[in-house]
Design a protein around this motif. Structure first.
Motif, PDB file in Angstrom:
ATOM      1  N   THR A 170     -13.176  13.900  11.171  1.00 54.70           N
ATOM      2  CA  THR A 170     -14.367  13.068  10.371  1.00 54.70           C
ATOM      3  C   THR A 170     -13.659  12.126   9.900  1.00 54.70           C
ATOM      4  OG1 THR A 170     -15.874  14.784  10.123  1.00 54.70           O
ATOM      5  CG2 THR A 170     -16.251  12.946   9.199  1.00 54.70           C
ATOM      6  N   SER A 171     -13.855  10.639  10.314  1.00 54.49           N
ATOM      7  CA  SER A 171     -13.341   9.573   9.644  1.00 54.49           C
ATOM      8  C   SER A 171     -14.242   9.287   8.592  1.00 54.49           C
ATOM      9  CB  SER A 171     -13.493   8.079  10.573  1.00 54.49           C
ATOM     10  OG  SER A 171     -13.052   7.078  10.045  1.00 54.49           O
ATOM     11  N   VAL A 172     -13.641   8.821   7.389  1.00 57.52           N
ATOM     12  CA  VAL A 172     -14.186   8.779   5.922  1.00 57.52           C
ATOM     13  C   VAL A 172     -13.520   7.547   5.459  1.00 57.52           C
ATOM     14  CG1 VAL A 172     -14.886  11.032   5.690  1.00 57.52           C
ATOM     15  CG2 VAL A 172     -12.516  10.058   4.838  1.00 57.52           C
ATOM     16  N   ALA A 173     -14.347   6.768   4.600  1.00 60.08           N
ATOM     17  CA  ALA A 173     -13.898   5.602   4.034  1.00 60.08           C
ATOM     18  C   ALA A 173     -12.915   5.721   3.161  1.00 60.08           C
ATOM     19  CB  ALA A 173     -15.340   4.914   3.190  1.00 60.08           C
ATOM     20  N   GLY A 187      -9.541   0.695   3.852  1.00 54.61           N
ATOM     21  CA  GLY A 187      -9.760   1.188   5.141  1.00 54.61           C
ATOM     22  C   GLY A 187     -10.518   2.322   5.328  1.00 54.61           C
ATOM     23  N   SER A 188     -10.016   3.251   6.197  1.00 60.41           N
ATOM     24  CA  SER A 188     -10.684   4.741   6.422  1.00 60.41           C
ATOM     25  C   SER A 188      -9.510   5.522   6.357  1.00 60.41           C
ATOM     26  CB  SER A 188     -11.229   4.627   7.956  1.00 60.41           C
ATOM     27  OG  SER A 188     -10.826   4.428   8.773  1.00 60.41           O
ATOM     28  N   SER A 189      -9.978   6.899   6.408  1.00 63.02           N
ATOM     29  CA  SER A 189      -8.958   7.807   6.514  1.00 63.02           C
ATOM     30  C   SER A 189      -9.736   9.080   6.940  1.00 63.02           C
ATOM     31  CB  SER A 189      -8.529   8.339   5.177  1.00 63.02           C
ATOM     32  OG  SER A 189      -7.560   9.422   4.979  1.00 63.02           O
ATOM     33  N   ARG A 190      -9.077  10.451   6.970  1.00 64.13           N
ATOM     34  CA  ARG A 190      -9.720  11.323   7.945  1.00 64.13           C
ATOM     35  C   ARG A 190      -9.624  12.734   7.105  1.00 64.13           C
ATOM     36  NH1 ARG A 190      -6.403   9.182  13.526  1.00 64.13           N
ATOM     37  NH2 ARG A 190      -7.738   7.285  13.717  1.00 64.13           N
ATOM     38  N   LEU A 191     -10.428  13.551   7.823  1.00 66.67           N
ATOM     39  CA  LEU A 191     -10.448  15.227   7.321  1.00 66.67           C
ATOM     40  C   LEU A 191     -11.018  15.987   8.202  1.00 66.67           C
ATOM     41  CD1 LEU A 191     -13.642  15.936   6.723  1.00 66.67           C
ATOM     42  CD2 LEU A 191     -13.261  14.717   4.431  1.00 66.67           C
ATOM     43  N   VAL A 199       2.786   1.028   0.015  1.00 67.35           N
ATOM     44  CA  VAL A 199       2.212  -0.283  -0.211  1.00 67.35           C
ATOM     45  C   VAL A 199       1.259  -0.832   0.328  1.00 67.35           C
ATOM     46  CG1 VAL A 199       3.335  -2.811   0.084  1.00 67.35           C
ATOM     47  CG2 VAL A 199       4.947  -0.593  -0.256  1.00 67.35           C
ATOM     48  N   LEU A 200       0.352  -1.190  -0.384  1.00 66.70           N
ATOM     49  CA  LEU A 200      -0.992  -1.752  -0.145  1.00 66.70           C
ATOM     50  C   LEU A 200      -1.130  -3.435   0.247  1.00 66.70           C
ATOM     51  CD1 LEU A 200      -3.411   0.112  -2.725  1.00 66.70           C
ATOM     52  CD2 LEU A 200      -2.737   1.033  -0.435  1.00 66.70           C
ATOM     53  N   SER A 201      -0.051  -4.145  -0.361  1.00 68.62           N
ATOM     54  CA  SER A 201      -0.176  -5.507  -0.172  1.00 68.62           C
ATOM     55  C   SER A 201       0.591  -5.716   1.131  1.00 68.62           C
ATOM     56  CB  SER A 201       0.663  -5.951  -1.374  1.00 68.62           C
ATOM     57  OG  SER A 201       0.839  -7.437  -1.295  1.00 68.62           O
ATOM     58  N   ASP A 202       0.060  -6.878   1.733  1.00 66.79           N
ATOM     59  CA  ASP A 202       0.710  -7.425   2.940  1.00 66.79           C
ATOM     60  C   ASP A 202       1.485  -8.380   2.587  1.00 66.79           C
ATOM     61  OD1 ASP A 202      -0.861  -5.706   4.579  1.00 66.79           O
ATOM     62  OD2 ASP A 202      -2.660  -7.143   4.645  1.00 66.79           O
ATOM     63  N   HIS A 203       1.886  -8.726   1.299  1.00 59.60           N
ATOM     64  CA  HIS A 203       2.690  -9.875   1.022  1.00 59.60           C
ATOM     65  C   HIS A 203       4.083  -9.773   1.450  1.00 59.60           C
ATOM     66  CE1 HIS A 203       4.534 -13.299  -1.440  1.00 59.60           C
ATOM     67  NE2 HIS A 203       3.201 -13.583  -1.637  1.00 59.60           N
TER      68      HIS A 203
END
Length: 227
Positions: free
Chosen positions: A101-104, A108-112, A5-9
């Motif tokens: 490594t943090s990636v956009a 937000g951001s994610s990782r690899l 879920v991407l929404s904060d509603h």
């Protein structure tokens, strides 16, 4: 797993951020309803694999069905003499200086983790016989590379493609592989310096983490490798 879920509603969280087990009150394995039938026998995993989630998730009510120790599906393509063959293997990358490594990613951001990704692909190549028969169209992949982050999964897919393993081995997140299975599963946890603040180590996220791990670990039929 519930949907992502991407929404904060509040409405989105109420109707999308949960699953059928929560909605029906069946998340507790000790509850009993007239329409609730426990499926307590598994027929997929080697018992050395199933005991992990049986202990962590299913409160030891899970039983292993017949022939779960058979290994005929590994015949012809899997190298049992590669040096570390066992149903469950933990590969510790602590000494190799892996770096997250943090990636956009989206809003937000994610990782690899490039080093752990290359280790996973190298592991796959160690497991596959050079003279193995070609995977036939319609057959399941021989191995799955599972990880928590989509950018890392994309990196794994790129490396697999470069090694000519695309299709024979598939990379993705735990969400991608719900309902899937393979003889070999390599679970890349990705975690390393300097990003130690991850959901896996935050108690508030324990229920989400255990579900993700449960899905990831139980995709494996014969071999599970955790990196």
């Amino acid at each position: 797993l519930p949907p992502i879920v991407l929404s904060d509603h509040d409405i989105a969280k109420k109707w999308l951020g949960t699953d059928i087990f929560d909605k029906t009150g069946l998340s507790n394995p000790n509850v009993s309803f007239p329409y609730f039938i426990k499926l307590c026998e598994q027929f997929r995993m080697n018992p050395d694999i199933s005991v992990i989630t049986n202990t962590l998730v299913y409160e030891n009510i899970l039983k292993d069905g017949p022939e779960t120790e058979k290994e005929d599906s590994l015949d012809g393509w899997y190298r049992k003499d590669w040096g570390y063959d066992t149903p469950v293997l933990l590969v510790d990358t602590g000494s190799v200086g892996a770096w997250v490594t943090s990636v956009a990613s989206g809003r937000g951001s994610s990782r690899l983790n490039f080093l752990s990704a290359t280790i996973c692909v190298e592991l796959v190549e160690q497991l596959l016989r050079k003279n193995r028969p070609k995977l036939q169209e319609g057959e399941r992949p021989r191995a799955l590379l599972v990880c928590p982050y989509r950018p890392h999964a994309k990196l794994l897919s790129l490396l697999l493609r470069e090694e000519g393993l695309d299709g024979e081995v598939i990379a993705g997140t735990a969400h991608n592989f719900q309902g899937s299975e393979a003889d070999v599963v390599i679970l890349d946890l990705v975690c390393d310096e300097p990003h130690w603040r991850v959901g896996m180590f935050i108690p508030d996220f324990d229920q989400t983490t255990i579900r993700l791990l449960n899905v990831a670990l139980t995709r494996a039929k014969r071999r599970l490798i955790v990196v």
